[in-house]
Design a protein around this motif. Structure first.
Motif, PDB file in Angstrom:
ATOM      1  N   GLU A 116       0.864  -1.185   0.000  1.00 14.05           N
ATOM      2  CA  GLU A 116       0.000   0.000   0.000  1.00 14.05           C
ATOM      3  C   GLU A 116       0.896   1.229   0.000  1.00 14.05           C
ATOM      4  N   ASN A 117       0.499   2.229  -0.748  1.00 11.17           N
ATOM      5  CA  ASN A 117       1.222   3.492  -0.712  1.00 11.17           C
ATOM      6  C   ASN A 117       0.930   4.192   0.603  1.00 11.17           C
ATOM      7  N   THR A 118       1.930   4.894   1.118  1.00  8.21           N
ATOM      8  CA  THR A 118       1.741   5.698   2.324  1.00  8.21           C
ATOM      9  C   THR A 118       2.169   7.122   2.011  1.00  8.21           C
ATOM     10  N   SER A 119       1.813   8.037   2.868  1.00 10.15           N
ATOM     11  CA  SER A 119       2.244   9.426   2.695  1.00 10.15           C
ATOM     12  C   SER A 119       2.717   9.959   4.037  1.00 10.15           C
ATOM     13  N   VAL A 120       3.581  10.951   3.963  1.00 13.05           N
ATOM     14  CA  VAL A 120       4.082  11.610   5.164  1.00 13.05           C
ATOM     15  C   VAL A 120       3.897  13.109   4.990  1.00 13.05           C
ATOM     16  N   THR A 121       3.758  13.792   6.090  1.00  7.54           N
ATOM     17  CA  THR A 121       3.633  15.241   6.067  1.00  7.54           C
ATOM     18  C   THR A 121       4.924  15.834   6.621  1.00  7.54           C
ATOM     19  N   THR A 122       5.548  16.703   5.851  1.00  4.26           N
ATOM     20  CA  THR A 122       6.799  17.320   6.279  1.00  4.26           C
ATOM     21  C   THR A 122       6.531  18.386   7.338  1.00  4.26           C
ATOM     22  N   LYS A 123       7.595  18.869   7.951  1.00  6.09           N
ATOM     23  CA  LYS A 123       7.461  19.936   8.953  1.00  6.09           C
ATOM     24  C   LYS A 123       6.835  21.177   8.336  1.00  6.09           C
ATOM     25  N   ALA A 124       7.075  21.373   7.041  1.00  8.45           N
ATOM     26  CA  ALA A 124       6.509  22.532   6.343  1.00  8.45           C
ATOM     27  C   ALA A 124       5.043  22.316   5.979  1.00  8.45           C
ATOM     28  N   GLY A 125       4.504  21.136   6.290  1.00  6.85           N
ATOM     29  CA  GLY A 125       3.100  20.866   6.016  1.00  6.85           C
ATOM     30  C   GLY A 125       2.840  20.295   4.630  1.00  6.85           C
ATOM     31  N   LEU A 126       3.898  19.964   3.902  1.00  2.10           N
ATOM     32  CA  LEU A 126       3.734  19.383   2.566  1.00  2.10           C
ATOM     33  C   LEU A 126       3.526  17.882   2.671  1.00  2.10           C
ATOM     34  N   LYS A 127       2.656  17.370   1.834  1.00  2.00           N
ATOM     35  CA  LYS A 127       2.388  15.942   1.812  1.00  2.00           C
ATOM     36  C   LYS A 127       3.311  15.288   0.775  1.00  2.00           C
ATOM     37  N   ARG A 128       4.039  14.260   1.184  1.00  2.00           N
ATOM     38  CA  ARG A 128       4.970  13.540   0.315  1.00  2.00           C
ATOM     39  C   ARG A 128       4.644  12.055   0.339  1.00  2.00           C
ATOM     40  N   ASN A 129       5.088  11.363  -0.726  1.00  4.36           N
ATOM     41  CA  ASN A 129       4.953   9.911  -0.739  1.00  4.36           C
ATOM     42  C   ASN A 129       5.870   9.309   0.315  1.00  4.36           C
ATOM     43  N   GLY A 130       5.366   8.319   1.013  1.00  3.21           N
ATOM     44  CA  GLY A 130       6.176   7.603   1.998  1.00  3.21           C
ATOM     45  C   GLY A 130       6.622   6.273   1.415  1.00  3.21           C
ATOM     46  N   ASN A 131       7.199   5.448   2.256  1.00  4.95           N
ATOM     47  CA  ASN A 131       7.582   4.099   1.839  1.00  4.95           C
ATOM     48  C   ASN A 131       6.325   3.268   1.634  1.00  4.95           C
ATOM     49  N   LEU A 132       6.477   2.189   0.900  1.00  3.09           N
ATOM     50  CA  LEU A 132       5.367   1.252   0.778  1.00  3.09           C
ATOM     51  C   LEU A 132       5.144   0.562   2.119  1.00  3.09           C
ATOM     52  N   LEU A 133       3.903   0.254   2.402  1.00  2.00           N
ATOM     53  CA  LEU A 133       3.562  -0.564   3.558  1.00  2.00           C
ATOM     54  C   LEU A 133       3.392  -1.985   3.030  1.00  2.00           C
ATOM     55  N   TYR A 134       4.239  -2.886   3.481  1.00  2.00           N
ATOM     56  CA  TYR A 134       4.208  -4.279   3.027  1.00  2.00           C
ATOM     57  C   TYR A 134       3.410  -5.101   4.029  1.00  2.00           C
ATOM     58  N   THR A 135       2.523  -5.932   3.529  1.00  2.00           N
ATOM     59  CA  THR A 135       1.799  -6.890   4.368  1.00  2.00           C
ATOM     60  C   THR A 135       2.172  -8.277   3.880  1.00  2.00           C
ATOM     61  N   ILE A 136       2.698  -9.082   4.778  1.00  2.00           N
ATOM     62  CA  ILE A 136       3.066 -10.459   4.445  1.00  2.00           C
ATOM     63  C   ILE A 136       1.782 -11.282   4.487  1.00  2.00           C
ATOM     64  N   ARG A 137       1.465 -11.902   3.361  1.00  2.00           N
ATOM     65  CA  ARG A 137       0.219 -12.657   3.266  1.00  2.00           C
ATOM     66  C   ARG A 137       0.456 -14.116   3.638  1.00  2.00           C
ATOM     67  N   PRO A 138      -0.590 -14.835   4.018  1.00  2.00           N
ATOM     68  CA  PRO A 138      -0.426 -16.257   4.364  1.00  2.00           C
ATOM     69  C   PRO A 138       0.137 -17.049   3.188  1.00  2.00           C
ATOM     70  N   ILE A 139       1.093 -17.895   3.471  1.00  2.00           N
ATOM     71  CA  ILE A 139       1.769 -18.678   2.432  1.00  2.00           C
ATOM     72  C   ILE A 139       0.775 -19.564   1.682  1.00  2.00           C
ATOM     73  N   GLN A 140      -0.287 -19.975   2.340  1.00  2.00           N
ATOM     74  CA  GLN A 140      -1.263 -20.862   1.698  1.00  2.00           C
ATOM     75  C   GLN A 140      -1.918 -20.207   0.485  1.00  2.00           C
ATOM     76  N   LEU A 141      -2.134 -18.894   0.526  1.00  2.00           N
ATOM     77  CA  LEU A 141      -2.710 -18.194  -0.630  1.00  2.00           C
ATOM     78  C   LEU A 141      -1.795 -18.302  -1.840  1.00  2.00           C
ATOM     79  N   ALA A 142      -0.505 -18.130  -1.619  1.00  2.00           N
ATOM     80  CA  ALA A 142       0.461 -18.232  -2.712  1.00  2.00           C
ATOM     81  C   ALA A 142       0.524 -19.655  -3.240  1.00  2.00           C
ATOM     82  N   LEU A 143       0.482 -20.630  -2.338  1.00  2.00           N
ATOM     83  CA  LEU A 143       0.504 -22.034  -2.771  1.00  2.00           C
ATOM     84  C   LEU A 143      -0.735 -22.375  -3.586  1.00  2.00           C
ATOM     85  N   ASP A 144      -1.904 -21.936  -3.139  1.00  2.00           N
ATOM     86  CA  ASP A 144      -3.140 -22.205  -3.876  1.00  2.00           C
ATOM     87  C   ASP A 144      -3.067 -21.633  -5.282  1.00  2.00           C
ATOM     88  N   GLN A 145      -2.596 -20.391  -5.402  1.00  2.00           N
ATOM     89  CA  GLN A 145      -2.466 -19.773  -6.723  1.00  2.00           C
ATOM     90  C   GLN A 145      -1.466 -20.544  -7.580  1.00  2.00           C
TER      91      GLN A 145
END
Length: 144
Positions: A83-112
């Protein structure tokens, strides 16, 4: 770190588990390295982490662009979601942040993975059936 401190390290906090099934999926070595690093970083309660491509790259000795390629491979295999994230700088500007990674259950990958394997087998069987039919027609046309 002193030897005595090293002996007292909490083995649960200083390691992570890599599911055995990961080796069934035919991942590239680079994708396996990136996945391993994400598992190392993840919060064990939320299954999430947010290292930058640059941070991952430093850890696994890859460029940020190469890390991006392997993150895409992991997403396609349904091992992670981002998921994309955003951060707000001290100056109040909105910037892109790092991606938020979610590790999904291995079974979903195996099923696919298994569904894709079955689909490939179905395609191969259809091709074989068509080739056999064409060969029989060709043989009957030559014998007439």
């Amino acid at each position: 770190m002193k030897y005595a401190q090293w002996l007292k390290r909490d083995p649960v906090r200083n390691c992570f588990l890599l599911p055995n099934e990961i080796f069934l999926l035919g991942l590239s070595p680079g994708a396996l390295a990136v996945y391993s690093y994400l598992l190392c970083c993840e919060n064990r309660q939320t299954y999430q982490c947010w290292p930058s491509y640059k941070t991952i790259g430093r850890a696994v000795r890859m460029s940020a662009n190469t890390v991006r390629k392997y993150v895409c491979e992991l997403e396609e295999r349904q091992l992670i979601s981002t998921e994309n994230t955003s951060v707000t700088t001290k100056a109040g500007l909105k910037r892109n942040g790092n991606l938020l990674y979610t590790i999904r259950p291995i079974q979903l990958a195996l099923d696919q993975f298994y569904e894709q394997q079955l689909a490939q087998m179905d395609v191969a069987a259809d091709r074989h059936r068509v080739a056999t039919t064409l060969a029989l027609r060709s043989d009957s046309a030559h014998s007439v």
